[in-house]
Write an enzyme that holds these catalytic residues in place. Structure first.
Site, mmCIF file in Angstrom:
data_model
loop_
_atom_site.group_PDB
_atom_site.id
_atom_site.type_symbol
_atom_site.label_atom_id
_atom_site.label_comp_id
_atom_site.label_asym_id
_atom_site.label_seq_id
_atom_site.Cartn_x
_atom_site.Cartn_y
_atom_site.Cartn_z
ATOM 1 N N SER A 60 0.765 -1.249 -0.003
ATOM 2 C CA SER A 60 -0.216 0.061 0.045
ATOM 3 C C SER A 60 0.865 1.293 -0.110
ATOM 4 O O SER A 60 0.045 2.441 -0.232
ATOM 5 C CB SER A 60 -1.010 0.289 1.141
ATOM 6 O OG SER A 60 -2.072 -0.688 0.802
ATOM 7 N N LYS A 63 0.279 3.846 -2.712
ATOM 8 C CA LYS A 63 -0.756 4.779 -2.563
ATOM 9 C C LYS A 63 0.187 6.436 -2.678
ATOM 10 O O LYS A 63 -0.544 7.310 -2.901
ATOM 11 C CB LYS A 63 -1.441 4.516 -1.511
ATOM 12 C CG LYS A 63 -2.567 3.547 -1.873
ATOM 13 C CD LYS A 63 -3.636 3.617 -0.534
ATOM 14 C CE LYS A 63 -4.412 2.201 -0.633
ATOM 15 N NZ LYS A 63 -3.570 1.098 -0.447
ATOM 16 N N SER A 241 -5.750 3.912 4.066
ATOM 17 C CA SER A 241 -5.212 3.099 3.207
ATOM 18 C C SER A 241 -6.359 2.497 2.381
ATOM 19 O O SER A 241 -6.499 1.278 2.230
ATOM 20 C CB SER A 241 -4.527 1.809 3.742
ATOM 21 O OG SER A 241 -3.671 1.178 2.884
#
Length: 406
Positions: A60, A63, A241
């Protein structure tokens, strides 16, 4: 560099820092080949690097790249609009048009129904034919890894991120990789349109069962609802997230830069925006905006430079990347990590990354050290032992905590 809050320290970053970090990065809990990078954001000096130029699965922390791309492709105050439009010759033929807003929730859909019902009654109508248009996004809506509860099918019209229920723990900001995702519908657009039709009926407007179809040419707007500004949407994506927001923002980047609004187009658009920023993309592979795909590859060096760009006072448009990072012990995916006695609580701001079953655990963010330097850091792991990510996460947290000292 949060310069207004933490001016650059006068003394250089201690030369002993690499020697202090090396044994922490060698923790067996981090697997056989972890990577790390630490950068002084004020000077651009790399103060620590270990396999920093090796592209690894970022989970993640991808991102951060998605956030950079969309913030450089769209204005900070951009909002995503969901609209109801009427055919030019027939005000009873309405189309619910998805604008790719991943934050549309039940409350805003109900408010949109309120406004639509008032507009319909103002034209002395009590019956409408309803279609819905989710054609803004193209390509397959299903993530390359297949259907999963961490992400709804990526379509331009959905409510509550396609959840069939909104978990109590995630109400208001669902869709996180790390915090209990919940069941997803296979038809977010259709479910949203059917819910909208029920809302109209509750308000005294007879609505036919909706069918999918494009909005009519020359249609006029009847009602609309807009998301929060892009800056707030980006912050929410990073803090929680949120995979659904990440994939929508990847596609919005594609639309803004003339590429197809698909997984492939979004990935190409993110890479192209980072290339325009003259960032080191060696070995990088983008397949999505969320980091759910194990085929994604980024380097620790790229992640720290993305964060350093966001810290540059000359680049205020990127500041939401820093303000959106979870705060150790307080917010988002770091709210249950660290503790009340940790030296890093409240000081470390970092994006987490976890891919269960792949032994991938990552952490990338910023910290102000004891000398007043704002340091950007990234630590990536692969093949961490055991099914439980907690040992690797604790080892990553110890690395970030060490950066708070001189």
């Amino acid at each position: 560099m949060l310069a207004a809050l933490h001016p650059a320290g006068d003394a250089p970053v201690p030369a002993a820092l690499p020697a202090a970090l090396a044994p922490l990065l060698a923790d067996p809990a981090l697997g056989p080949h972890p990577a790390g990078s630490v950068l002084d954001t004020a000077t651009g000096q790399v103060v620590y690097a270990s396999r920093a130029d090796v592209a690894m699965t970022p989970a993640s922390t991808t991102k951060i790249a998605t956030a950079t791309a969309v913030l450089t492709a769209l204005p900070a105050d951009h909002r995503f609009t969901t609209a109801v439009v009427a055919a030019p010759a027939d005000g009873s033929a309405l189309t619910l048009v998805g604008g790719g807003d991943p934050t549309l929730d039940r409350a805003r859909l109900a408010a949109l129904a309120d406004d639509t019902a008032r507009a319909v009654r103002a034209h002395s109508l009590d019956h409408v034919r309803l279609t819905y248009d989710a054609s803004l996004f193209t390509g397959t809506p299903v993530h390359p890894i297949g259907p999963n509860e961490n992400l709804a099918p990526v379509v331009a019209l959905m409510t509550d991120e396609g959840r069939t229920t909104v978990p109590q723990s995630a109400a208001g900001s669902p869709g996180t990789e790390e915090s209990g995702p919940g069941a997803r519908t296979a038809d977010p657009a259709g479910d949203t349109a059917r819910a909208f039709a029920r809302l109209l009926r509750d308000r005294g407007v007879r609505a036919d069962d909706p069918v999918a179809g494009p909005g009519p040419a020359g249609a006029t707007a009847v009602a609309s609802t807009r998301s929060a500004p892009l800056t707030e949407v980006v912050e929410r994506m990073l803090t929680e997230s949120d995979n659904d927001i990440a994939e929508a923002l990847s596609r919005q980047t594609a639309i803004a830069t003339g590429k197809p609004a698909s997984f492939e187009g979004g990935a190409a658009a993110v890479a192209a925006q980072l290339a325009k920023e003259q960032l080191p993309l060696n070995g990088s592979v983008f397949t999505d905006g969320s980091g759910l795909n194990r085929a994604d590859r980024l380097t620790a060096d790229l992640l720290t430079r993305l964060l350093a760009n966001a810290a540059d006072p000359a680049r205020p448009a990127l500041r939401p990347i820093l303000t959106g990072l979870p705060v150790a012990g307080f917010t988002g995916t770091l709210s249950t990590r660290y503790g009340t006695t940790s030296a890093a609580t409240g000081l470390v701001r970092a994006k987490t990354g976890t891919l269960g079953g792949a032994g991938v655990n990552t952490l990338a963010g910023t910290v102000v050290d004891g000398g007043g330097h704002l340091l950007a850091f990234a630590f990536l792991t692969a093949g961490t032992p055991g099914a439980d990510p907690a040992p690797a996460q604790r080892a990553l947290d110890r690395l970030a905590t060490r950066l708070t000292a001189h």
